[in-house]
Design a protein around this motif. Structure first.
Motif, mmCIF file in Angstrom:
data_model
loop_
_atom_site.group_PDB
_atom_site.id
_atom_site.type_symbol
_atom_site.label_atom_id
_atom_site.label_comp_id
_atom_site.label_asym_id
_atom_site.label_seq_id
_atom_site.Cartn_x
_atom_site.Cartn_y
_atom_site.Cartn_z
ATOM 1 N N ALA A 280 0.828 -1.209 0.000
ATOM 2 C CA ALA A 280 0.000 0.000 0.000
ATOM 3 C C ALA A 280 0.860 1.256 0.000
ATOM 4 N N PHE A 281 1.941 1.262 0.807
ATOM 5 C CA PHE A 281 2.837 2.414 0.842
ATOM 6 C C PHE A 281 3.526 2.636 -0.509
ATOM 7 N N THR A 282 3.788 1.553 -1.224
ATOM 8 C CA THR A 282 4.423 1.666 -2.535
ATOM 9 C C THR A 282 3.458 2.244 -3.564
ATOM 10 N N LEU A 283 2.180 1.936 -3.404
ATOM 11 C CA LEU A 283 1.171 2.371 -4.374
ATOM 12 C C LEU A 283 0.610 3.762 -4.086
ATOM 13 N N GLN A 284 0.600 4.163 -2.799
ATOM 14 C CA GLN A 284 -0.090 5.397 -2.428
ATOM 15 C C GLN A 284 0.666 6.122 -1.320
ATOM 16 N N THR A 285 0.366 7.399 -1.128
ATOM 17 C CA THR A 285 1.024 8.172 -0.082
ATOM 18 C C THR A 285 0.689 7.604 1.294
ATOM 19 N N VAL A 286 1.615 7.797 2.221
ATOM 20 C CA VAL A 286 1.455 7.253 3.572
ATOM 21 C C VAL A 286 0.203 7.810 4.248
ATOM 22 N N ALA A 287 -0.036 9.110 4.084
ATOM 23 C CA ALA A 287 -1.166 9.742 4.767
ATOM 24 C C ALA A 287 -2.492 9.117 4.344
ATOM 25 N N LEU A 288 -2.683 8.885 3.056
ATOM 26 C CA LEU A 288 -3.934 8.295 2.591
ATOM 27 C C LEU A 288 -4.064 6.848 3.065
ATOM 28 N N VAL A 289 -2.970 6.095 3.007
ATOM 29 C CA VAL A 289 -3.006 4.703 3.445
ATOM 30 C C VAL A 289 -3.339 4.614 4.932
ATOM 31 N N LYS A 290 -2.647 5.393 5.738
ATOM 32 C CA LYS A 290 -2.886 5.365 7.175
ATOM 33 C C LYS A 290 -4.259 5.928 7.532
ATOM 34 N N GLY A 291 -4.719 6.887 6.748
ATOM 35 C CA GLY A 291 -6.050 7.426 6.978
ATOM 36 C C GLY A 291 -7.117 6.373 6.791
ATOM 37 N N VAL A 292 -7.032 5.617 5.706
ATOM 38 C CA VAL A 292 -7.979 4.523 5.481
ATOM 39 C C VAL A 292 -7.800 3.446 6.547
ATOM 40 N N GLY A 293 -6.570 3.249 7.003
ATOM 41 C CA GLY A 293 -6.296 2.241 8.018
ATOM 42 C C GLY A 293 -6.976 2.508 9.344
ATOM 43 N N GLN A 294 -7.424 3.757 9.559
ATOM 44 C CA GLN A 294 -8.135 4.078 10.798
ATOM 45 C C GLN A 294 -9.450 3.325 10.919
ATOM 46 N N ILE A 295 -9.908 2.747 9.830
ATOM 47 C CA ILE A 295 -11.159 1.996 9.853
ATOM 48 C C ILE A 295 -11.066 0.799 10.797
ATOM 49 N N GLU A 296 -9.846 0.513 11.262
ATOM 50 C CA GLU A 296 -9.624 -0.591 12.207
ATOM 51 C C GLU A 296 -10.532 -0.490 13.431
ATOM 52 N N LEU A 297 -10.656 0.714 13.991
ATOM 53 C CA LEU A 297 -11.492 0.881 15.182
ATOM 54 C C LEU A 297 -12.961 0.656 14.863
ATOM 55 N N ALA A 298 -13.399 1.150 13.716
ATOM 56 C CA ALA A 298 -14.797 0.968 13.335
ATOM 57 C C ALA A 298 -15.115 -0.504 13.098
ATOM 58 N N LEU A 299 -14.196 -1.223 12.464
ATOM 59 C CA LEU A 299 -14.401 -2.649 12.218
ATOM 60 C C LEU A 299 -14.492 -3.422 13.532
ATOM 61 N N SER A 300 -13.631 -3.069 14.477
ATOM 62 C CA SER A 300 -13.656 -3.736 15.778
ATOM 63 C C SER A 300 -14.994 -3.514 16.472
ATOM 64 N N LEU A 301 -15.504 -2.292 16.364
ATOM 65 C CA LEU A 301 -16.785 -1.965 16.976
ATOM 66 C C LEU A 301 -17.928 -2.761 16.342
ATOM 67 N N LEU A 302 -17.909 -2.864 15.022
ATOM 68 C CA LEU A 302 -18.970 -3.582 14.315
ATOM 69 C C LEU A 302 -18.912 -5.086 14.586
ATOM 70 N N VAL A 303 -17.689 -5.623 14.690
ATOM 71 C CA VAL A 303 -17.547 -7.045 15.010
ATOM 72 C C VAL A 303 -18.104 -7.330 16.400
ATOM 73 N N GLY A 304 -17.793 -6.452 17.355
ATOM 74 C CA GLY A 304 -18.326 -6.623 18.704
ATOM 75 C C GLY A 304 -19.840 -6.616 18.728
ATOM 76 N N TRP A 305 -20.430 -5.763 17.878
ATOM 77 C CA TRP A 305 -21.894 -5.682 17.814
ATOM 78 C C TRP A 305 -22.501 -6.902 17.112
ATOM 79 N N ALA A 306 -21.901 -7.298 15.969
ATOM 80 C CA ALA A 306 -22.477 -8.370 15.160
ATOM 81 C C ALA A 306 -22.207 -9.756 15.735
ATOM 82 N N VAL A 307 -21.009 -9.962 16.281
ATOM 83 C CA VAL A 307 -20.604 -11.292 16.737
ATOM 84 C C VAL A 307 -20.898 -11.512 18.216
ATOM 85 N N PHE A 308 -20.613 -10.484 19.033
ATOM 86 C CA PHE A 308 -20.715 -10.673 20.478
ATOM 87 C C PHE A 308 -21.931 -9.975 21.092
ATOM 88 N N GLY A 309 -22.735 -9.320 20.247
ATOM 89 C CA GLY A 309 -23.942 -8.688 20.751
ATOM 90 C C GLY A 309 -23.693 -7.492 21.643
#
Length: 298
Positions: free
Chosen positions: A244-273
Motif C-alpha cells: 500500500a505504501f508503494t502504491l499510495q502516499t502514507v497519509a492516505l493509506v494510514k487514513g484509510v487504516g483508521q477503519i480498524e477501530l470501526a471494524l472492531s466496533l462492528l464485530v463486537g456488535w455483530a458477533v458478540f452482541g
C-alpha cells in the motif's frame, strides 16, 4: 483503488497480531521479547517470499544508498513503536493511549511533505482532520472518571503519542525506501524492502536481547505456538502495508487504516452482541465519512 483493499487486508492482520502480542506480553515475555516474536518468526518467511517472487518473475534491481537510509530509519523506529504499543497493553489507560497513537496519521502527512516532497489535495486534509474526533469518540473510555487532564496526561497517553510519532516516521521511511528502488513492480519493491527491513530488525533485537535480557530469546522460542502466529500475521500485515505504501502516499493509506477501530466496533456488535453507544455511533459516522472522503480524494 487496489491500495484501499490492500490496506484493509493490513488492518485485519494487524488487529489479530496485536491481540496475539497482548497474550504473549501478559503471559511469559517482556516487552522486548513480545516485540522480538513479531520479527523473528516473520523474517524467514518474508525472505523466502521475496526470493521466490524474484525468481519466478525474473525481477531484480540495484539498491541505492537512499534506500538503506530510509529502510534502517523505518526499521529502527518500528521496533521502538512496537515496544511502546506492547507496553501500552499493560496500562489501564489503554483506550486513551490508543487515541493518541492515531495521531500517527496527521504526523505522517506532515513528514511526507517534509521528507518526501509529497502533497495532499485539500479534500484529503479535510478528511484527516475529520477523522481525528471520530477516533477520540471511539477510543475514549466511556466509564472513565476523574478530571479530564488526568485521563490525558498519563503514562498511557505518553506511550500512545510516542508510538504514533514513531510509527509515522517508520511508515514514511518504508515508502521512501520502496519508491527509491529504480526497477520492479509494486509488489517486488514492497517485498524486497520488507525482507531487508525485517532482517535488520532481527539482527538488532537479537543483539539487544543477548546483551540486556538474556533468556528472553529462549522464552520466545518456547512460546512458538502463539509467537509463530504473531510472525504469520505480522508477515501478512506488513506485506499489505508495504504494498500500500508503494502504491499510495502514507497519509492516505494510514487514513484509510483508521477503519480498524470501526471494524472492531462492528464485530463486537455483530458477533458478540455488544451495544453501540450514542457516543460510539457518532464516532463511527465521523470515521466512516473520513475514510470515504480519503478514497474520493485519491
Amino acid at each position: 483503488m487496489i491500495w484501499v483493499w490492500v490496506t484493509l487486508g493490513a488492518v485485519v492482520a494487524q488487529t489479530v497480531r496485536f491481540m496475539l502480542q497482548k497474550q504473549l506480553r501478559s503471559a511469559t515475555l517482556s516487552t522486548a521479547g513480545a516485540t522480538f516474536a513479531r520479527f523473528i518468526y516473520s523474517a524467514p518467511l518474508v525472505a523466502l517470499l521475496a526470493l521466490t517472487y524474484a525468481t519466478v518473475t525474473g525481477q531484480g534491481t540495484s539498491v541505492p544508498a537512499r534506500f538503506w537510509a530510509f529502510a534502517i530509519a523505518g526499521g529502527f523506529t518500528q521496533i521502538l513503536a512496537t515496544m511502546c504499543v506492547v507496553a501500552l497493553f499493560t496500562q489501564r489507560n489503554f483506550a486513551v493511549g490508543l487515541t493518541f497513537m492515531k495521531t500517527e496519521v496527521l504526523i505522517a502527512a506532515l513528514l511526507s511533505i517534509v521528507l518526501l516532497g509529497e502533497q495532499l489535495p485539500p479534500l484529503a486534509w479535510v478528511a484527516l482532520v475529520l477523522g481525528l474526533p471520530g477516533i477520540v469518540l471511539l477510543s475514549d473510555a466511556p466509564a472513565a472518571t476523574g478530571p479530564w487532564y488526568r485521563r490525558i496526561v498519563n503514562r498511557g497517553s505518553g506511550l500512545g503519542l510516542a508510538s504514533g510519532l514513531l510509527f509515522a516516521v517508520s511508515s514514511v521511511g518504508y515508502r521512501g525506501a520502496s519508491t527509491s528502488l529504480p526497477d520492479g513492480d509494486a509488489f517486488f519493491r514492497a517485498i524486497l524492502t520488507l525482507a531487508c527491513v525485517t532482517a535488520f530488525q532481527v539482527v538488532t533485537m537479537t543483539l539487544w536481547l543477548v546483551w540486556r535480557e538474556p533468556g528472553q530469546i529462549t522464552r520466545v522460542i518456547r512460546a512458538w505456538r502463539i509467537a509463530g502466529l504473531v510472525g504469520l500475521t505480522s508477515m501478512a500485515g506488513s506485506t499489505c502495508w508495504f504494498v500500500a505504501f508503494t502504491l499510495q502516499t502514507v497519509a492516505l493509506v494510514k487514513g484509510v487504516g483508521q477503519i480498524e477501530l470501526a471494524l472492531s466496533l462492528l464485530v463486537g456488535w455483530a458477533v458478540f452482541g455488544e451495544r453501540i453507544t450514542a457516543r460510539e455511533a457518532k464516532g463511527l459516522v465521523l470515521l466512516t465519512l473520513s475514510v470515504v472522503l480519503l478514497v474520493w480524494a485519491d
